[in-house]
Design an enzyme around this catalytic site. Structure first.
Site, PDB file in Angstrom:
ATOM      1  N   ILE A   1     100.782 -86.099  -5.489  1.00  0.00           N
ATOM      2  CA  ILE A   1     102.121 -85.828  -4.957  1.00  0.00           C
ATOM      3  C   ILE A   1     102.658 -87.006  -4.152  1.00  0.00           C
ATOM      4  O   ILE A   1     103.863 -87.112  -3.914  1.00  0.00           O
ATOM      5  CB  ILE A   1     102.098 -84.541  -4.088  1.00  0.00           C
ATOM      6  CG1 ILE A   1     103.499 -83.973  -3.894  1.00  0.00           C
ATOM      7  CG2 ILE A   1     101.452 -84.770  -2.733  1.00  0.00           C
ATOM      8  CD1 ILE A   1     104.003 -83.195  -5.033  1.00  0.00           C
ATOM      9  N   ARG A   2     101.775 -87.938  -3.750  1.00  0.00           N
ATOM     10  CA  ARG A   2     102.227 -89.082  -2.981  1.00  0.00           C
ATOM     11  C   ARG A   2     103.140 -90.004  -3.792  1.00  0.00           C
ATOM     12  O   ARG A   2     103.827 -90.838  -3.232  1.00  0.00           O
ATOM     13  CB  ARG A   2     101.039 -89.858  -2.407  1.00  0.00           C
ATOM     14  CG  ARG A   2     100.138 -89.032  -1.479  1.00  0.00           C
ATOM     15  CD  ARG A   2     100.942 -88.339  -0.382  1.00  0.00           C
ATOM     16  NE  ARG A   2     101.986 -89.215   0.138  1.00  0.00           N
ATOM     17  CZ  ARG A   2     101.776 -90.191   1.000  1.00  0.00           C
ATOM     18  NH1 ARG A   2     100.578 -90.382   1.481  1.00  0.00           N
ATOM     19  NH2 ARG A   2     102.755 -90.960   1.405  1.00  0.00           N
TER      20      ARG A   2
ATOM     21  N   ARG B   1      95.888 -67.265   1.011  1.00  0.00           N
ATOM     22  CA  ARG B   1      95.536 -68.493   0.281  1.00  0.00           C
ATOM     23  C   ARG B   1      94.835 -69.518   1.168  1.00  0.00           C
ATOM     24  O   ARG B   1      94.172 -70.422   0.670  1.00  0.00           O
ATOM     25  CB  ARG B   1      96.778 -69.137  -0.318  1.00  0.00           C
ATOM     26  CG  ARG B   1      97.810 -69.521   0.741  1.00  0.00           C
ATOM     27  CD  ARG B   1      98.890 -70.406   0.167  1.00  0.00           C
ATOM     28  NE  ARG B   1     100.019 -70.476   1.104  1.00  0.00           N
ATOM     29  CZ  ARG B   1     101.064 -71.264   0.935  1.00  0.00           C
ATOM     30  NH1 ARG B   1     101.126 -72.040  -0.121  1.00  0.00           N
ATOM     31  NH2 ARG B   1     102.038 -71.280   1.818  1.00  0.00           N
TER      32      ARG B   1
ATOM     33  N   HIS C   1     109.000 -96.015 -16.065  1.00  0.00           N
ATOM     34  CA  HIS C   1     108.696 -97.018 -15.045  1.00  0.00           C
ATOM     35  C   HIS C   1     107.769 -96.446 -13.979  1.00  0.00           C
ATOM     36  O   HIS C   1     106.742 -97.039 -13.637  1.00  0.00           O
ATOM     37  CB  HIS C   1     109.997 -97.521 -14.405  1.00  0.00           C
ATOM     38  CG  HIS C   1     109.789 -98.291 -13.146  1.00  0.00           C
ATOM     39  ND1 HIS C   1     109.064 -99.457 -13.093  1.00  0.00           N
ATOM     40  CD2 HIS C   1     110.174 -98.036 -11.866  1.00  0.00           C
ATOM     41  CE1 HIS C   1     109.041 -99.907 -11.840  1.00  0.00           C
ATOM     42  NE2 HIS C   1     109.700 -99.060 -11.084  1.00  0.00           N
TER      43      HIS C   1
ATOM     44  N   ARG D   1      96.315 -95.288 -10.467  1.00  0.00           N
ATOM     45  CA  ARG D   1      95.371 -94.187 -10.646  1.00  0.00           C
ATOM     46  C   ARG D   1      94.411 -94.384 -11.815  1.00  0.00           C
ATOM     47  O   ARG D   1      93.403 -93.677 -11.896  1.00  0.00           O
ATOM     48  CB  ARG D   1      96.120 -92.867 -10.795  1.00  0.00           C
ATOM     49  CG  ARG D   1      97.044 -92.548  -9.628  1.00  0.00           C
ATOM     50  CD  ARG D   1      96.327 -92.536  -8.287  1.00  0.00           C
ATOM     51  NE  ARG D   1      97.229 -92.185  -7.189  1.00  0.00           N
ATOM     52  CZ  ARG D   1      96.840 -92.088  -5.924  1.00  0.00           C
ATOM     53  NH1 ARG D   1      95.589 -92.343  -5.576  1.00  0.00           N
ATOM     54  NH2 ARG D   1      97.705 -91.792  -4.987  1.00  0.00           N
TER      55      ARG D   1
END
Lengths: 312, 312, 312, 312
Positions: free
Chosen positions: A112-113, A205, A223, A232
């Site tokens: 998510i970063r 949760r 891109h 990653r």
């Protein structure tokens, strides 16, 4: 170990069987695998849900074209290489892809970063998560690295591995059992006890651990996808996200073969040398013998420098 | 229950004692609380680390000024109200704030969805997390809402509450014990067993549950801060993030009192009526008695509409 | 040729004379030049209006610190170098700067493409622009490059230069005269003819040419500022934006000397070699003589490659 | 007055004739008009080049679905209305559209302020612009508004209009003549004088005025498209960008009919009342007669408030 339920398999199959005519650019490489779940880790997957454009969309936008914009493959390849090498990033923003990804929460937290993407995550405020958690394969149970504070070293021995796996499994099972218990919800979806109310999902949760699986729809442009992959699919990335990046690299190859080639050449296989590195290189090429002490590089940078030159 | 260690308190005190002269806009309201930890939940906090500009920066930018840009307070107030009411957002992007926040991981996961911010999170790949996890106060243990699939209903009874808190506490303690065990790391930071290697931190962390605390530096501009607050200080937001938003609302009031006032008036206390809602309003104002069946609103929208008009 | 009116000079001087005490990180290098107009081109400037943090803010965020976060200068320098070299970009997002810039519209059009910034531009819908337009110095009047479709070649001869400058000046003056005429607005701000209404400003502005000056407040973080500088202080950038980047490079040096040093070393003076380039390098270093035909590089890439190795 | 050359028309026709089979979501409404140039102003257009998803993609993402995700139209409509009303924006980010737009430069300058989009503009550093500039229709030649410093008032009289149009046309023609002259480039693309070099394109372009046409590929998601339309299809937007927004509103209706409906109802036709406005409303509904002086609204806000309630 099955990743998908029968109902999910059926839904995927039905989506794959539907077909319609379009005037848009079609990527035959992606159409083949559209909607299919490509397994990752023990319960995860990557599915391509939709895409816009392919290599042709990159050259079409670069030329602000009225038509298809493509010419000879060799000309398009040359243009794509040129654009990538010179950081002309906007044409690559003109192709887009949408994935459905299932991954452990700690992987999602790294993922998510990458902010330049659209995300819609399965909500555990709204729905109940499944009993699905990540347990590493024994060969992935590595010790803390000694050189690198942020990485893995040697694989731990078999006795320690077994002990660790046992702890992980037991804690995960128990935390899920207690999650259902708090919800007052048995495995079949019925209340355990008609007289209890069951805790709100948004609270229950919090008892789940970070190896539980979540899922989301994730959409980004070519891109930004390459930015994600550059970081990653790198050896410094944590193994558990790298395996997702590796699967997506294959997707990239199918989708935009020319861009993929250029990306390998000018990003993944490329190396950047600092000002000091370039100076050292010039001296070496002129026949001089250069030692670390002859440069202003830190020891760590020097080691990285030499390892690039030594690799084959 | 202490949020900060003595060393942390000392570091904060030292930062507060240092002082220097600057030509920049200074917000006396923020200087007073700079660096201080404002407690939230059982182990969390919000600290203001730095800021750029205040109300004056908004009007200065709106006027693309060569000087301070401010005039009479009444003129500045009028301008700020006008800008906010008419969605002229760019002047509000000209003030910036940086916070240090400590919060449970499940709160961080909601927070990070606000992409227009800069974040640097404490890395559990690199460091070892503390034994700090969120346990709700009993009065926060609400049952799942019946009306709203994504919310809380009534508080659960004391017996059920006790049972739930017991489960949460035990599971959290155990998952932390096992986390240290996997790391081969005792509470004082020494190896438990010299002959074991200890699992890599990036792996061991997956045994922690979502109520464990994480922390980050978070920086955003005034416009995006207000977007965050509009959504997270709202009654539909989960309680555990709303309490952070409430503390930040107070920060906003200290920092930019004119903008805060306008934000209350034109966002927090404002109401938006749909096209159908406006039509109904006009009929009501002309003296007509309007029922739900006289409109094209859904039942849910009608109820929301009527509750706004009824509130006092 | 004066860039600033007396009133503007006075406003700047007053801003500079005000001073207050703050607990925040203060950059003495920037305080010295705060608010001052650094001239660029014939009527443009860059002014630093505000800033948040400096090198210390980068290491403080990288360490998610409770205090100042800084240690020995040598340690901070090492950390900053490491972060920059390994593309850990988030700590650099924790420092922020705000500039007031005046530049020709065609420069503003390139500048605005850097989306990760906040902008508030002087509105020609709302206000009347001044009679200020950019006329290049004769030595900047270059012919179209022959090698590079997107660049400049040799300086044009003096006769042609004079002719071109004449055309530019005359057309600019005339388009401004007609702008005022349409507005029914003389140079002193009075109506030319009391019986005419004057065209709306949002329409009249369309008669101005792209060399007219506009101005804005521009705010960005250190990471994105370096992205801007990497592209715009580059030799491939158009001269008219590069001179702004050069001035901002000096600002960077004053503001964050350690980051500036690392940026020079690992970005500006660095070189990236493609996979093929690295392979060729290894062969050259092992004593082999490598020609273009021995590689898979395009002629253009080969030339770029050889020119980097040859530079001194 | 023809917007497209014959070659451009042919390229568009060829694109439209090509067709292929796809497993993706297909929007029949957009397929019909794909690639076609929808004229705007005197030389501009909007062309839909590509799209990803439609209403179905919104509900599919909202449900993080394994299949198509859609159910009954009425259920999907209800969900889309709910999402839009409650600012759940992420599902709308899951549909994407790509347009080819030709517009005057001063319109492009407003448009580009919407940062959450991908843009690739035709480069006047690289290519030569055509002799195409915007001349308003006489009925668009409005005087400066008296009430609103940023807007138009009455249409100017026919004599003044004629004079203004004459100035605009002459200046535009002349600035283009001189542009070609500086480039040493005649209308057919040949050098005017073999002995002159011709000024670099990146310099010559500065002689063109802001009413010259530029073009770009522009890609954004459905959420950000609606943000654009909310601001630019508004009566406060400048006429020359509003006509583009109006054409794109029609595209929206074809593409995502359910979202379009909800967008009309909950954004375009909706009204937001401030806290004071809501209080006044409640008093009015309880039968009280409320005057401006009974409220804390500014005169301007009160007028806006009353005009919303009065409209029919």
């Amino acid at each position: 170990m099955s990743v998908l339920s029968n109902e999910q398999k059926l839904q995927i199959q039905q989506s794959r069987e539907a077909s319609a005519s379009t005037r848009r650019i079609v990527s035959s490489g992606l159409e083949e695998i559209l909607y299919e779940a490509m397994p990752v880790l023990d319960h995860g997957f990557v599915r391509v849900i939709d895409y816009m454009g392919d290599d042709a969309a990159v050259v079409q936008a670069a030329r602000v074209s009225y038509g298809r914009g493509t010419r000879q493959v060799s000309e398009d390849r040359g243009l794509i290489n040129y654009l990538l090498r010179h950081w002309h990033t906007t044409p690559f923003e003109m192709a887009e892809i949408k994935l459905h990804v299932k991954m452990p929460i700690f992987v999602a937290r790294q993922w998510i970063r990458h902010r330049m993407a659209n995300v819609n995550e399965y909500s555990a405020r709204y729905s109940i998560l499944d009993r699905e958690f990540y347990i590493p394969a024994p060969e992935q149970l590595a010790a803390q690295s000694v050189q690198n504070r942020q990485g893995r070293g040697n694989v731990v021995g078999p006795v320690e591995a077994e002990r660790i796996l046992e702890l992980l499994k037991e804690d995960s099972q128990r935390s899920y059992d207690h999650y259902l218990d708090m919800l007052n919800h048995d495995e079949t979806g019925k209340p355990i006890d008609e007289n209890r109310q069951g805790l709100a999902r948004e609270l229950a949760r919090m008892n789940l651990s970070l190896n539980f699986y979540t899922q989301w729809y994730w959409k980004t442009d070519l891109h930004n996808l390459m930015n994600f992959l550059r970081l990653r699919a790198d050896t410094h990335a944590q193994y558990e996200i790298r395996v997702y990046a590796d699967v997506i690299l294959d997707v990239l190859k199918r989708w935009v073969p020319l861009t993929y080639e250029a990306f390998r050449e000018h990003r993944l296989d490329a190396a950047t040398f600092s000002g000091e590195g370039v100076k050292a290189l010039r001296r070496m090429l002129s026949g001089e013998k250069v030692e670390h002490s002859d440069t202003a590089m830190s020891k760590r940078e020097w080691d990285e420098f030499m390892s690039i030159l030594a690799k084959r």
